[in-house]
Write an enzyme that holds these catalytic residues in place. Structure first.
Site, PDB file in Angstrom:
ATOM      1  N   LYS A  43      21.576 -37.730  31.518  1.00 55.50           N
ATOM      2  CA  LYS A  43      21.221 -37.653  30.105  1.00 55.50           C
ATOM      3  C   LYS A  43      22.496 -37.530  29.302  1.00 55.50           C
ATOM      4  O   LYS A  43      23.528 -37.085  29.817  1.00 55.50           O
ATOM      5  CB  LYS A  43      20.332 -36.437  29.837  1.00 55.50           C
TER       6      LYS A  43
ATOM      7  N   GLY B 287       2.848 -39.725  16.658  1.00 54.58           N
ATOM      8  CA  GLY B 287       3.996 -40.614  16.623  1.00 54.58           C
ATOM      9  C   GLY B 287       3.686 -41.879  17.396  1.00 54.58           C
ATOM     10  O   GLY B 287       2.526 -42.200  17.654  1.00 54.58           O
ATOM     11  N   LYS B 288       4.732 -42.589  17.835  1.00 54.27           N
ATOM     12  CA  LYS B 288       4.505 -43.869  18.500  1.00 54.27           C
ATOM     13  C   LYS B 288       3.653 -43.722  19.752  1.00 54.27           C
ATOM     14  O   LYS B 288       2.721 -44.500  19.973  1.00 54.27           O
ATOM     15  CB  LYS B 288       5.849 -44.527  18.820  1.00 54.27           C
ATOM     16  N   VAL B 289       3.931 -42.713  20.584  1.00 56.45           N
ATOM     17  CA  VAL B 289       3.151 -42.530  21.806  1.00 56.45           C
ATOM     18  C   VAL B 289       1.730 -42.100  21.469  1.00 56.45           C
ATOM     19  O   VAL B 289       0.750 -42.619  22.017  1.00 56.45           O
ATOM     20  CB  VAL B 289       3.820 -41.506  22.741  1.00 56.45           C
ATOM     21  N   GLY B 290       1.602 -41.135  20.562  1.00 49.47           N
ATOM     22  CA  GLY B 290       0.286 -40.637  20.189  1.00 49.47           C
ATOM     23  C   GLY B 290      -0.613 -41.725  19.628  1.00 49.47           C
ATOM     24  O   GLY B 290      -1.827 -41.748  19.875  1.00 49.47           O
TER      25      GLY B 290
ATOM     26  N   GLY C 276       0.328 -34.677  17.694  1.00 50.22           N
ATOM     27  CA  GLY C 276       1.439 -35.596  17.477  1.00 50.22           C
ATOM     28  C   GLY C 276       0.976 -37.042  17.488  1.00 50.22           C
ATOM     29  O   GLY C 276       0.613 -37.565  18.545  1.00 50.22           O
TER      30      GLY C 276
END
Length: 353
Positions: free
Chosen positions: A77, A179-182, A177
């Protein structure tokens, strides 16, 4: 804190380019399974100590995630310390790319909080060890597509383990959430016949839900969500969603979501077990994104990547069965499976060719 307090990481690299303002740290936890893969987080940490702590924790998590996903990749990371809205520039990103290149393939980078596919296209002008690029440059594009698909598969496996059916039809799923995933997860659940309750701190996300999926019930905040009459809780925003306060109040029987580091501290997994709540480990079910970007390394093929992400269903089933048979938490079972694969496959490098 010291960098080598537990002696676990293979390599930690501090990178600085004064002219562009770049201050970055690259952490390589393990290359036992192959080159370390993990995204670059661009974030305004309060201190260098916080940035270092984050990169150490995140790189370790990537090693376990990649191992459990069946990838021949280790865990790494990177963090760039600073406000991306103020500091991000072509020169900074390209300077960062040169530091990635200097590791000669020990670390592949990708997107994370504060970095996007367009940023990876810039980084790639200085290094070949980058994934998560835009479709125009042969990349995988938006990795949240398969992240959501993998979470959906993990949720289906948990449902089958708990209720005997992998279908979520008639089940009430709470998503924290949007967002894009949600957003993608919401679509999968509605298509499967589930009822969805959701919340988000962003008025824009709530407006999207009202317009796109008016059948979704919206609640004020995460506290209202976890105390709602839901069968499944899906944390898809920030980490630490499961703690000493939320677990006792949680009404769901299953937790399966996209957020990283959902357990606020060691011991939360026991609180979940004591309450009879089935936890699908976050780094297992949210691995669809890393599976998607990892596929770029061999030349991206969406169907191949989706097929691999679909196998999260089988891995989740196997893990939950292992947890039951050994009377351990799913979180502990996930760690054991990942560590076993790193040890079993990693030792093969001792066979000289």
């Amino acid at each position: 804190m010291g960098v080598f307090t537990d002696g676990s990481h293979e390599q930690v690299v501090f990178c600085q380019d004064r002219a562009s303002g770049l201050k970055a740290i690259i952490g390589i936890y393990s290359t036992a399974l192959g080159p370390a893969l993990g995204g670059t987080r661009f974030y305004p940490y309060a201190s260098e100590e916080q940035a270092l702590h984050d990169v150490l924790e995140l790189s370790r998590g990537m090693a376990y995630k990649n191992a459990l996903a069946g990838l021949d990749l280790g865990g790494g990371k990177a963090v760039i310390w600073g406000d991306p809205d103020q500091l991000k520039s072509e020169s900074l990103l390209r300077a960062y790319g040169r530091f990635v290149q200097s590791l000669n393939g020990r670390y592949y980078t990708a997107c994370d909080v504060g970095t996007y596919v367009q940023d990876m296209d810039v980084v790639a002008r200085e290094t070949s060890f980058v994934t998560g690029r835009s479709v125009e440059y042969g990349g995988a594009g938006d990795s949240s597509i398969l992240t959501a698909w993998g979470v959906f598969q993990g949720m289906r496996a948990a449902a089958e383990h708990r209720w005997g059916s992998s279908s979520l039809r008639g089940r009430r799923v709470g998503i924290a959430g949007l967002g894009k995933v949600g957003k993608y997860l919401t679509a999968h659940l509605l298509e499967d016949g589930a009822e969805v309750v959701a919340t988000d701190v962003s008025p824009k996300a709530l407006a999207w839900a009202k317009e796109t999926h008016p059948q979704v019930s919206l609640v004020a905040d995460a506290t209202a969500l976890i105390t709602s009459d839901i069968d499944v809780y899906a944390p898809c925003a920030l980490g630490g969603a499961l703690d000493d306060d939320t677990v006792p109040a949680l009404r769901a029987q299953i937790v399966a979501g996209a957020a990283n580091n959902q357990l606020a501290h060691p011991g939360v997994e026991k609180l979940l077990m004591d309450r009879g709540i089935l936890y699908a480990p976050d780094y297992l079910v949210n691995a669809g994104g890393v599976i998607q970007v990892a596929d770029e390394i061999d030349g991206f093929n969406f169907e191949r990547a989706k097929l691999r992400a679909t196998k999260i269903f089988d891995t989740t089933k196997r893990l939950l069965e292992l947890a039951d048979s050994e009377s351990i938490s799913p979180a502990t079972a996930a760690d054991r499976l990942a560590e076993q694969r790193m040890a079993d496959v990693g030792r093969l490098r001792a066979i000289r060719l």
